[in-house]
Design an enzyme around this catalytic site. Structure first.
Site, PDB file in Angstrom:
ATOM      1  N   CYS A 242       5.674   8.349  -6.151  1.00 31.26           N
ATOM      2  CA  CYS A 242       5.507   7.761  -4.821  1.00 31.26           C
ATOM      3  C   CYS A 242       6.551   8.416  -3.924  1.00 31.26           C
ATOM      4  O   CYS A 242       7.751   8.404  -4.254  1.00 31.26           O
ATOM      5  CB  CYS A 242       5.743   6.260  -4.912  1.00 31.26           C
ATOM      6  SG  CYS A 242       5.849   5.446  -3.313  1.00 31.26           S
TER       7      CYS A 242
ATOM      8  N   CYS B  14       2.239  11.924   0.544  1.00 27.53           N
ATOM      9  CA  CYS B  14       2.055  10.578  -0.001  1.00 27.53           C
ATOM     10  C   CYS B  14       1.102  10.766  -1.161  1.00 27.53           C
ATOM     11  O   CYS B  14       0.092  11.468  -1.015  1.00 27.53           O
ATOM     12  CB  CYS B  14       1.457   9.654   1.055  1.00 27.53           C
ATOM     13  SG  CYS B  14       0.897   8.064   0.394  1.00 27.53           S
TER      14      CYS B  14
HETATM   15  N1  DGL Z   1       1.784   6.397  -2.634  1.00 26.77           N
HETATM   16  C1  DGL Z   1       2.960   6.066  -1.896  1.00 26.77           C
HETATM   17  C2  DGL Z   1       3.687   7.302  -1.398  1.00 26.77           C
HETATM   18  O1  DGL Z   1       3.546   8.373  -1.965  1.00 26.77           O
HETATM   19  C3  DGL Z   1       2.928   5.062  -0.791  1.00 26.77           C
HETATM   20  C4  DGL Z   1       1.850   4.178  -0.441  1.00 26.77           C
HETATM   21  C5  DGL Z   1       2.367   2.882   0.152  1.00 26.77           C
HETATM   22  O2  DGL Z   1       2.554   2.786   1.383  1.00 26.77           O
HETATM   23  O3  DGL Z   1       2.589   1.999  -0.656  1.00 26.77           O
HETATM   24  O4  DGL Z   1       4.450   7.225  -0.450  1.00 26.77           O
END
Ligand code: DGL
Length: 197
Positions: free
Chosen positions: A74, A185
């Site tokens: 993430c 993301c």
């Molecule tokens: N998948 C997460 C990232 O790479 C974030 C998504 C969220 O806002 O929870 O930042």
């Protein structure tokens, strides 16, 4: 003897599965433990300190499951917690910002790189730091696109709704003359079919 303990991987939701997909492809012999923190999803709009606390608690849990390495799959959690997590835990911890930034710095020909991310990742400036670390001459345009996270999480990644949300964001990057776009993301790679259209 090979270390058969699993690799721990986590995200706020399904986004980290894009990282799991790559791990399975490149390290097919490894077993993985995946944790999606759906109770606290989305991370993007939360203050950094809150995301940091959530991420550290998850890493502690993954360490208690006897993982040999943790991947913070993430970007928002990587931005908020990677450095502190590395100080706090003895096992190796890997984030997702530096690899993406290094790939983008190597790919750009004009030095103009746009980064699509959550608000949290953009506000942290971690992509700017990592891109300039890889290539100090690079210019970076950060674009926060929180709406895309909900679209992907609700299973609409390849839809008219997704394409409509992407259009103004990609236009903005093109108008700024970016030649490289970072999907900053882990939810966003699932948008690639819509993005290509
Ligand atoms: N998948 C997460 C990232 O790479 C974030 C998504 C969220 O806002 O929870 O930042």
């Amino acid at each position: 003897m090979t270390d058969t303990r699993p690799i721990g991987v986590f995200d706020s939701g399904v986004g980290g599965l894009t990282v799991v997909h790559e791990l399975r492809r490149t390290l097919p012999g490894e077993s993985l433990v995946y944790l999606a923190d759906l109770r606290n999803f989305p991370y993007g709009p939360r203050p950094q300190a809150e995301v940091r606390a959530l991420a550290l608690a998850i890493i502690e849990h993954l360490v208690s499951l006897d993982t040999k390495l943790v991947v913070i799959a993430c970007n928002t959690a990587t931005a908020a917690a990677l450095n502190l997590a590395r100080e706090r835990f003895d096992i190796p911890i890997v984030g997702v910002i530096a690899p993406g930034a290094q790939a983008a710095a190597a790919a750009t020909e004009t030095g103009r790189v746009a980064v699509l991310s959550t608000e949290g990742t953009r506000a942290s400036n971690e992509y700017v730091h990592a891109l300039k670390e890889a290539n100090p001459g690079v210019s970076v345009l950060g674009i926060a696109a929180p709406e895309l996270v909900g679209i992907v999480e609700s299973g609409d990644a390849d839809s008219v709704r997704a394409a409509a949300a992407l259009h103004p964001l990609v236009d903005r990057a093109l108008q700024w003359n970016a030649d490289t776009l970072v999907l900053g993301c882990t939810h966003y790679p699932l948008l690639q079919p819509a993005l290509r259209r």
